[in-house]
Every structure is written in C-alpha cells, then in structure tokens.
Design a protein around this motif. Structure first.
Motif, mmCIF file in Angstrom:
data_model
loop_
_atom_site.group_PDB
_atom_site.id
_atom_site.type_symbol
_atom_site.label_atom_id
_atom_site.label_comp_id
_atom_site.label_asym_id
_atom_site.label_seq_id
_atom_site.Cartn_x
_atom_site.Cartn_y
_atom_site.Cartn_z
ATOM 1 N N ILE A 1 61.880 -31.838 -8.731
ATOM 2 C CA ILE A 1 61.147 -31.225 -7.627
ATOM 3 C C ILE A 1 59.659 -31.496 -7.755
ATOM 4 O O ILE A 1 58.977 -31.751 -6.751
ATOM 5 C CB ILE A 1 61.430 -29.706 -7.593
ATOM 6 N N VAL A 2 59.152 -31.452 -8.966
ATOM 7 C CA VAL A 2 57.752 -31.785 -9.239
ATOM 8 C C VAL A 2 57.721 -32.745 -10.422
ATOM 9 O O VAL A 2 58.711 -32.900 -11.144
ATOM 10 C CB VAL A 2 56.911 -30.532 -9.543
ATOM 11 N N SER A 3 56.593 -33.355 -10.622
ATOM 12 C CA SER A 3 56.411 -34.268 -11.755
ATOM 13 C C SER A 3 55.291 -33.746 -12.646
ATOM 14 O O SER A 3 54.475 -32.910 -12.232
ATOM 15 C CB SER A 3 56.076 -35.679 -11.265
ATOM 16 N N LYS B 1 47.170 -30.803 -10.072
ATOM 17 C CA LYS B 1 46.987 -29.540 -9.353
ATOM 18 C C LYS B 1 46.743 -28.379 -10.298
ATOM 19 O O LYS B 1 46.944 -27.223 -9.924
ATOM 20 C CB LYS B 1 48.225 -29.258 -8.489
ATOM 21 N N SER C 1 51.855 -34.660 -11.164
ATOM 22 C CA SER C 1 51.425 -33.834 -10.032
ATOM 23 C C SER C 1 50.959 -32.455 -10.496
ATOM 24 O O SER C 1 49.991 -31.905 -9.958
ATOM 25 C CB SER C 1 52.561 -33.699 -9.025
ATOM 26 N N LEU C 2 51.629 -31.901 -11.504
ATOM 27 C CA LEU C 2 51.194 -30.605 -12.027
ATOM 28 C C LEU C 2 49.850 -30.708 -12.718
ATOM 29 O O LEU C 2 49.021 -29.795 -12.621
ATOM 30 C CB LEU C 2 52.246 -30.062 -12.996
ATOM 31 N N LEU D 1 61.903 -27.173 -13.116
ATOM 32 C CA LEU D 1 61.415 -27.854 -11.913
ATOM 33 C C LEU D 1 61.170 -29.340 -12.170
ATOM 34 O O LEU D 1 61.461 -30.185 -11.320
ATOM 35 C CB LEU D 1 60.136 -27.181 -11.415
ATOM 36 N N ILE D 2 60.664 -29.648 -13.358
ATOM 37 C CA ILE D 2 60.415 -31.056 -13.687
ATOM 38 C C ILE D 2 61.736 -31.780 -13.931
ATOM 39 O O ILE D 2 61.927 -32.918 -13.488
ATOM 40 C CB ILE D 2 59.488 -31.153 -14.915
ATOM 41 N N THR E 1 58.945 -23.985 -15.264
ATOM 42 C CA THR E 1 58.212 -25.252 -15.159
ATOM 43 C C THR E 1 59.063 -26.412 -15.652
ATOM 44 O O THR E 1 59.140 -27.469 -15.012
ATOM 45 C CB THR E 1 56.912 -25.171 -15.980
ATOM 46 N N GLU F 1 58.607 -39.703 -18.506
ATOM 47 C CA GLU F 1 58.637 -40.198 -17.125
ATOM 48 C C GLU F 1 58.482 -41.710 -17.106
ATOM 49 O O GLU F 1 57.680 -42.291 -17.852
ATOM 50 C CB GLU F 1 57.513 -39.556 -16.306
#
Length: 295
Positions: free
Chosen positions: A227-229, A236, A232-233, A222-223, A219, A283
């Motif tokens: 690839i993801v933020s 979802k 967004s996680l 990926l952040i 995890t 972020e």
C-alpha cells in the motif's frame, strides 16, 4: 455426433493396439487412475474453496464464543477482587489529591458498576493473547506459507506492544497527567473526582496508548501489503510527524503533557517501524534508476 465418433475411434485404437501391444492397456489404466485421484483431490479441496459465506460466519461465531467463554472465566476468577483492582487503579489519583480530599460516587450504582466494569476490562486485557490466537486461527487457513511466517512474529509483537502501551500509560502518563490537573486546580476548589468518570478517563487513556504502540506493526504491514513504500514514507516524514501531534491533540485530554506524551512515542514508534521495514524488506530499484545506472 463428431464427439461420439472421436470417442469411438479412440476406443477402437486402444482395442487394436491392445492386441499388438499389451502395455497400452496398462498406460490407459494408469491415466484413468491418475484422473480419478485428481478428481478426488479436487473434491476434497472444493468444499474449502467454495465454502459459502454462511459457513464462514458459523466458523467466526465458533471463535467468538471461545473468546467470550475465556473472558467470562477470567472475569469470574477476578470478580471477587474487583474492589482491590479499583483501589490499584485509583492509587495514582489518590496520591495526588490533598490530604482532606477523597474520591466520590455521584450515582448510587457507581460503587458497584465501576469496579465491575474495570474487572471486565482486566479480564479482556489478560485474555488478549488467547483472543488474538482465535483471530489467527480464523484467518490462518486463508494465508500462504510466506504470509504465515510473517504473521506469527507480527502477532507476537502486537501482543507485546499492546501490553507495553498500557503499562506506559499507567506508570508514566497517568501520573503526569493527574499531577498536571491537580496542580492547576484553583485554591477555592477541592478536587473530588467521581469514580465512574475517573474509570472512563483511565480506560480511554489505556486503550489509546495500547493501540498507539501498534504503529510499528501497522507500518510494517502497510509496506508488506504494497500500500505504501519505504521511500514514500521517508519523503512524507514531516507530514506524518505533524499528523502525530494532531491525532494526539484530538484523542488525549485537553492538556499539553498528555499530548506530548502521546505524540512523541507515536513519532518514535513510526521511526521504529520504518527502521524494521528497511531491515526486513529489500525494495527493488525502480526501472528508471536501473537504466540510469547502466548508462
């Protein structure tokens, strides 16, 4: 021709200026020296930058040979204790079997091959820090300094989490799952498990939980990779929780106990990775939020 004329005019200017000002020669010599040094540095870096794929494969083969040698050395040191290792693995099952029941070997080679397979797994398990170090040595030259600073804690935490996952599956999950299966056995059936089948079942369980405990590291990576933020996680989260239960239902044995023992840690480990990402990564606010704040 114009190029040669420009070079000639340059040389004539240097020759004329050298007569009037001797410092020009020194400046020109220094410029040539710097240019020569830059070319030398480029020559040193060019083999690394333009390394063909065959040299990368040769380097990868060198690291793989080291990994195989390390696993082989540990295996040779443990092969004399292969039966003791299998006894240690089978203790949770033997403790759940009825008094007049034992484990069996349905194949003539199982008595020999099952302990040897377990010894190979234990050797690779003990060599895991060295294996990850060799992988790190192969990947590290292509990383930036910032990436190396992040990669070292990630490497150490991945080793710890993998060991924690295997320990959790052996001391907690395996006993609960075996107790569940033995308890629901019919009265007319005497449980006698084949040693090869039990080994495959246990190793699969260990690998599943060892890899599952890597979820916080995955995890976070990926952040970091973009690839993801985090936002967004968080949005979802409900779908991810459902996905954890779906994956646990597929990879675990067909019982509710093992599914819950895998799905709940998966969810908690995902939350742990998200929490660490919030602490380590800040972020930047989106432009729309910034504009609304200014208004």
């Amino acid at each position: 021709m114009s190029l040669f004329k420009r070079k000639k005019s340059r040389q004539e200017k240097i020759a004329v200026s050298a007569i009037t000002d001797p410092n020009v020669i020194d400046q020109d010599t220094e410029t040539k020296t710097n240019t020569t040094q830059d070319k030398k540095s480029d020559d040193v870096l060019s083999p690394l930058a333009d390394m063909p794929i065959t040299e990368h494969l040769i380097e990868l083969r060198r690291h793989l040979i080291k990994i195989c040698v390390a696993v082989l050395i540990i295996f040779l040191g443990l092969v004399g204790y292969s039966r003791e290792l299998y006894n240690l693995l089978s203790d949770p099952l033997v403790a759940q079997l009825p008094a007049n029941s034992t484990m069996i070997a349905t194949d003539i080679t199982s008595n020999f091959m099952a302990p040897i397979r377990l010894t190979v797994f234990v050797a690779a398990f003990l060599a895991m820090p060295y294996i990850l170090y060799q992988i790190w040595s192969f990947v590290a030259p292509g990383l930036y300094k910032k990436e190396k600073k992040i990669a070292i804690p990630v490497l150490l935490s991945s080793i710890f989490l993998f060991y924690a996952g295997v320990a959790f599956s052996y001391f907690i999950v395996l006993k609960g799952v075996l107790k569940f299966f033995i308890m629901f056995a019919p009265q007319n059936v005497l449980p006698m498990t084949d040693i090869d089948s039990y080994l495959s079942f246990s190793l699969k369980l260990f690998m599943v939980f060892g890899l599952t405990f890597e979820i916080p590291v995955v995890t976070l990576l990926l952040i970091l990779a973009g690839i993801v933020s985090i936002q967004s996680l968080e949005e979802k989260r409900r779908y991810i929780i459902v996905g954890c239960f779906a994956v646990a239902a597929v990879v675990t044995p067909p019982d509710g106990v093992s599914m819950l023992m895998l799905a709940i840690p998966m969810w908690l480990l995902f939350e742990l990775g998200l929490f660490l990402a919030k602490i380590l990564i800040k972020e930047e606010p989106s432009p729309t939020l910034v504009s609304t704040d200014k208004e």
